[in-house]
Design a protein around this motif. Structure first.
Motif, PDB file in Angstrom:
ATOM      1  N   LYS A  23      -3.260   5.428  -4.003  1.00 48.19           N
ATOM      2  CA  LYS A  23      -4.519   6.176  -3.961  1.00 48.19           C
ATOM      3  C   LYS A  23      -4.549   7.328  -4.957  1.00 48.19           C
ATOM      4  O   LYS A  23      -5.623   7.755  -5.376  1.00 48.19           O
ATOM      5  CB  LYS A  23      -4.771   6.706  -2.551  1.00 48.19           C
ATOM      6  CG  LYS A  23      -3.768   7.735  -2.066  1.00 48.19           C
ATOM      7  CD  LYS A  23      -4.083   8.180  -0.642  1.00 48.19           C
ATOM      8  CE  LYS A  23      -3.076   9.209  -0.142  1.00 48.19           C
ATOM      9  NZ  LYS A  23      -3.363   9.630   1.247  1.00 48.19           N
ATOM     10  N   ALA A  24      -3.375   7.821  -5.362  1.00 50.18           N
ATOM     11  CA  ALA A  24      -3.308   8.933  -6.312  1.00 50.18           C
ATOM     12  C   ALA A  24      -3.159   8.403  -7.734  1.00 50.18           C
ATOM     13  O   ALA A  24      -3.254   7.205  -7.981  1.00 50.18           O
ATOM     14  CB  ALA A  24      -2.160   9.864  -5.949  1.00 50.18           C
ATOM     15  N   ASP A  25      -2.904   9.322  -8.671  1.00 58.33           N
ATOM     16  CA  ASP A  25      -2.797   8.908 -10.071  1.00 58.33           C
ATOM     17  C   ASP A  25      -1.355   8.822 -10.547  1.00 58.33           C
ATOM     18  O   ASP A  25      -1.093   8.625 -11.732  1.00 58.33           O
ATOM     19  CB  ASP A  25      -3.592   9.861 -10.972  1.00 58.33           C
ATOM     20  CG  ASP A  25      -3.116  11.307 -10.858  1.00 58.33           C
ATOM     21  OD1 ASP A  25      -2.162  11.576 -10.089  1.00 58.33           O
ATOM     22  OD2 ASP A  25      -3.710  12.171 -11.523  1.00 58.33           O
ATOM     23  N   TRP A  73       6.743  13.290  -1.929  1.00 57.88           N
ATOM     24  CA  TRP A  73       7.391  14.122  -2.956  1.00 57.88           C
ATOM     25  C   TRP A  73       6.478  14.373  -4.147  1.00 57.88           C
ATOM     26  O   TRP A  73       6.778  15.191  -5.003  1.00 57.88           O
ATOM     27  CB  TRP A  73       8.718  13.507  -3.376  1.00 57.88           C
ATOM     28  CG  TRP A  73       9.649  13.459  -2.218  1.00 57.88           C
ATOM     29  CD1 TRP A  73      10.041  12.365  -1.500  1.00 57.88           C
ATOM     30  CD2 TRP A  73      10.270  14.585  -1.571  1.00 57.88           C
ATOM     31  NE1 TRP A  73      10.862  12.731  -0.468  1.00 57.88           N
ATOM     32  CE2 TRP A  73      11.027  14.086  -0.489  1.00 57.88           C
ATOM     33  CE3 TRP A  73      10.261  15.964  -1.818  1.00 57.88           C
ATOM     34  CZ2 TRP A  73      11.763  14.917   0.344  1.00 57.88           C
ATOM     35  CZ3 TRP A  73      10.997  16.793  -0.984  1.00 57.88           C
ATOM     36  CH2 TRP A  73      11.732  16.276   0.086  1.00 57.88           C
ATOM     37  N   ARG A  74       5.380  13.669  -4.224  1.00 58.26           N
ATOM     38  CA  ARG A  74       4.325  13.987  -5.189  1.00 58.26           C
ATOM     39  C   ARG A  74       3.387  15.039  -4.597  1.00 58.26           C
ATOM     40  O   ARG A  74       2.941  15.956  -5.288  1.00 58.26           O
ATOM     41  CB  ARG A  74       3.534  12.720  -5.524  1.00 58.26           C
ATOM     42  CG  ARG A  74       2.301  12.944  -6.408  1.00 58.26           C
ATOM     43  CD  ARG A  74       1.354  11.756  -6.309  1.00 58.26           C
ATOM     44  NE  ARG A  74       0.843  11.577  -4.953  1.00 58.26           N
ATOM     45  CZ  ARG A  74       0.908  10.424  -4.270  1.00 58.26           C
ATOM     46  NH1 ARG A  74       1.423   9.354  -4.812  1.00 58.26           N
ATOM     47  NH2 ARG A  74       0.433  10.362  -3.036  1.00 58.26           N
ATOM     48  N   ASP A  75       3.091  14.895  -3.321  1.00 61.66           N
ATOM     49  CA  ASP A  75       2.101  15.757  -2.680  1.00 61.66           C
ATOM     50  C   ASP A  75       2.626  17.145  -2.341  1.00 61.66           C
ATOM     51  O   ASP A  75       1.891  18.130  -2.425  1.00 61.66           O
ATOM     52  CB  ASP A  75       1.588  15.099  -1.393  1.00 61.66           C
ATOM     53  CG  ASP A  75       0.823  13.816  -1.659  1.00 61.66           C
ATOM     54  OD1 ASP A  75       0.378  13.618  -2.806  1.00 61.66           O
ATOM     55  OD2 ASP A  75       0.677  13.018  -0.713  1.00 61.66           O
ATOM     56  N   ARG A  89      -1.392  -0.288  -9.352  1.00 61.16           N
ATOM     57  CA  ARG A  89      -2.772   0.097  -9.648  1.00 61.16           C
ATOM     58  C   ARG A  89      -3.012   1.478  -9.038  1.00 61.16           C
ATOM     59  O   ARG A  89      -2.975   1.638  -7.818  1.00 61.16           O
ATOM     60  CB  ARG A  89      -3.765  -0.922  -9.077  1.00 61.16           C
ATOM     61  CG  ARG A  89      -3.757  -2.277  -9.777  1.00 61.16           C
ATOM     62  CD  ARG A  89      -4.911  -3.137  -9.286  1.00 61.16           C
ATOM     63  NE  ARG A  89      -6.193  -2.462  -9.479  1.00 61.16           N
ATOM     64  CZ  ARG A  89      -7.371  -2.928  -9.059  1.00 61.16           C
ATOM     65  NH1 ARG A  89      -7.415  -4.071  -8.389  1.00 61.16           N
ATOM     66  NH2 ARG A  89      -8.485  -2.255  -9.266  1.00 61.16           N
ATOM     67  N   PHE A  90      -3.247   2.447  -9.906  1.00 61.30           N
ATOM     68  CA  PHE A  90      -3.471   3.817  -9.445  1.00 61.30           C
ATOM     69  C   PHE A  90      -4.938   4.055  -9.105  1.00 61.30           C
ATOM     70  O   PHE A  90      -5.816   3.268  -9.453  1.00 61.30           O
ATOM     71  CB  PHE A  90      -3.016   4.810 -10.515  1.00 61.30           C
ATOM     72  CG  PHE A  90      -1.530   4.818 -10.746  1.00 61.30           C
ATOM     73  CD1 PHE A  90      -0.678   5.393  -9.812  1.00 61.30           C
ATOM     74  CD2 PHE A  90      -0.974   4.247 -11.890  1.00 61.30           C
ATOM     75  CE1 PHE A  90       0.696   5.401 -10.019  1.00 61.30           C
ATOM     76  CE2 PHE A  90       0.388   4.249 -12.104  1.00 61.30           C
ATOM     77  CZ  PHE A  90       1.232   4.821 -11.162  1.00 61.30           C
ATOM     78  N   ILE A 100       0.853  -1.191   0.000  1.00 60.59           N
ATOM     79  CA  ILE A 100       0.000   0.000   0.000  1.00 60.59           C
ATOM     80  C   ILE A 100       0.884   1.234   0.000  1.00 60.59           C
ATOM     81  O   ILE A 100       1.573   1.517   0.979  1.00 60.59           O
ATOM     82  CB  ILE A 100      -0.937   0.028   1.221  1.00 60.59           C
ATOM     83  CG1 ILE A 100      -1.748  -1.266   1.320  1.00 60.59           C
ATOM     84  CG2 ILE A 100      -1.868   1.232   1.157  1.00 60.59           C
ATOM     85  CD1 ILE A 100      -2.555  -1.380   2.606  1.00 60.59           C
ATOM     86  N   GLY A 101       0.899   1.954  -1.127  1.00 60.80           N
ATOM     87  CA  GLY A 101       1.679   3.173  -1.233  1.00 60.80           C
ATOM     88  C   GLY A 101       2.850   3.034  -2.186  1.00 60.80           C
ATOM     89  O   GLY A 101       3.494   1.980  -2.253  1.00 60.80           O
TER      90      GLY A 101
END
Length: 493
Positions: free
Chosen positions: A41-43, A49-51, A104-105, A15-16
């Motif tokens: 959970k995101a795309d 570092w994405r958030d 899986r996004f 997860i993540g």
């Protein structure tokens, strides 16, 4: 339901897809465990570092050591990596190691329940879809749930508001009246960037942070070429960074007097850059250095010195339609409120509801504070492994070193499971209690127990985040799996 794997290889869901999830998947695949699915959970990948795309976002650990040991990057632009470079590095790793087909996004996990009859986990996504796997590895990190303060009147505010971890890039801050609430690690980076363009900035500070100079500079082209041409130099450079950082562990865990040198350095920088004696007095903390996270910046104090920045230490009373009012009654009219208030770091796996053996939830098991054996496994939750779990955070070195230690330990557990098809490993409660007792005892003598209130402490005042020693001691502790630490549960299905 997803099909169960018919061979002896355990099925794994991670997860993540931050540094923990990506690195774990790479090591699993390398070791031959290919029945792996990563849920994001995101795309896109990237975790924190994405958030965190706020202006000035960068790492406070040197680039060469804030990367996987097995995947060196030679062309870092600076000694300390920028957000976009770190995100690009992670995307590079996904591509190079062929993880795309395993990810899986837009799949957020709402619930995870251990099926005792069949020794597997059933995960329910927010979409309602159910998945199953013998092994679940949580790689959600500690900095993924933004913490926003509950301030009276926020719903009445007519302007714009957002958290630094959810930066609103569509909103133009130029010539705006801005309120920034919080002076933590994120604010240290974005306040100097936005202070140059805003009309006014009211910086609301609950407690000051110790801020020391950041030994950062761009790498020259010849340096980048040398790293690439001479891999041994790249490795030596990384090795030197490790030991330089590791030496600071002494100051945090038992010799806090060593930190006084940093305190003097911070005070010197404040005197050098801040001309207003009132601001200078307010910006220097009154607690022992190191009790909260020590921050690094070269432009924080110059930003505080700006005439358009008002440092406010009077507590906030409420927010109204047009701005922020403090307890003394002063009103600050603003167009936008930015929360630099950090994360709910001690709420591990939140907001996923995790249910283990006997119907016990993880929240129930952790009612007195989060704890895990070696920061990885929790009694009553078989075949659940946590990356960057309780008491594995650092104040002196790179979390990626800790993660790579955890990768090896979890791989060792999966090899045990491979030898016992259909079984589940549940760590003995007395092992967890003994381990946790030792950790908490070691923390008693650390600088983090010197009396301040920090995000290192949970709601009960217990330090559930930090590792109280050297990282090499953690690596030694996680090098091998001792089967005697675990109860092996046979499947009835």
């Amino acid at each position: 339901m997803a099909n169960k794997n018919s061979n002896t290889q355990p099925s794994v869901i991670i997860i993540g897809t931050g540094f923990g999830g990506i690195g774990m998947a790479i090591q699993l695949n390398k070791a031959g465990f290919t029945n792996v699915t990563l849920l994001e959970k995101a795309d896109r990948v990237g975790g924190t570092w994405r958030d965190n795309t706020y202006p000035g976002a960068a790492c406070d650990v040197q680039s060469h050591f804030y990367s996987y040991s097995f995947e060196p990057k030679h062309d870092w632009s600076r000694k300390f990596g920028l957000q976009h470079e770190l995100l690009g590095y992670m995307e590079h790793c996904v591509e190079k190691y062929g993880l795309s087909e395993q990810i899986r996004f837009n799949c957020e996990v709402a619930e995870a329940v251990f099926d005792e009859a069949h020794n597997h986990w059933i995960l329910t996504l927010t979409s309602g879809e159910k998945l199953q796997a013998q092994v679940v590895i949580s790689a959600t990190g500690q900095l993924n749930q933004p913490a926003s303060p509950n301030i009276d009147g926020m719903e009445a505010f007519k302007g714009t508001s957002f958290h630094s971890a959810r930066w609103n890039h569509d909103y133009d801050l130029k010539n705006k009246r801005v309120a920034v609430i919080g002076t933590g690690a994120s604010a240290i980076q974005f306040v100097p960037e936005i202070a140059r363009e805003v009309k006014s900035l009211a910086l609301f500070q609950r407690s000051a942070a110790w801020v020391v100079p950041k030994p950062d500079r761009p790498f020259k082209t010849w340096e980048q070429n040398l790293f690439k041409a001479v891999p041994a130099w790249d490795r030596l450079y990384r090795y030197l960074i490790y030991w330089k950082n590791e030496s600071r562990g002494l100051a945090f865990t038992g010799f806090s007097s060593l930190l006084k040198v940093l305190a003097l350095q911070a005070k010197k920088e404040a005197r050098k850059h801040i001309s207003d004696p009132g601001k200078r007095k307010q910006i220097i903390p009154d607690y022992q250095i190191g009790c909260k996270r020590i921050l690094i910046s070269n432009d924080w104090y110059p930003a505080i010195n700006r005439s358009n920045l008002d440092l406010v230490t009077d507590p906030i009373a409420k927010v109204d339609a047009t701005g922020v009012q403090t307890q003394s009654g002063k009103h600050y009219p603003v167009d936008v409120i930015i929360f630099g208030t950090g994360f709910r770091a001690s709420e591990f796996l939140s907001p996923i509801r995790v249910t283990g053996r006997g119907g016990v939830t993880l929240n129930e098991a952790w009612k007195n504070g989060a704890t895990a054996f070696k920061g990885i496994t929790v009694s009553g939750f078989p075949n659940l492994f946590i990356l960057y779990g309780p008491n594995t955070n650092l104040a002196h070195n790179s979390i990626l070193y800790m993660l790579e230690s955890q990768f090896q330990y979890i791989l060792g557990c999966l090899k045990v499971l491979q030898e016992h098809p259909g079984a589940a490993m549940d760590v003995h409660q007395h092992r967890v209690e003994s381990y946790s007792s030792t950790i908490q005892k070691d923390l008693e003598g650390s600088v983090w127990s010197s009396g301040c209130s920090s995000w290192y402490l949970d709601a009960n005042g217990k330090n559930t985040l930090n590792w109280p020693g050297f990282t090499f001691s953690y690596r030694l502790a996680t090098r091998n799996v001792n089967p005697a630490d675990y109860q092996l549960l046979k499947s009835a299905g």
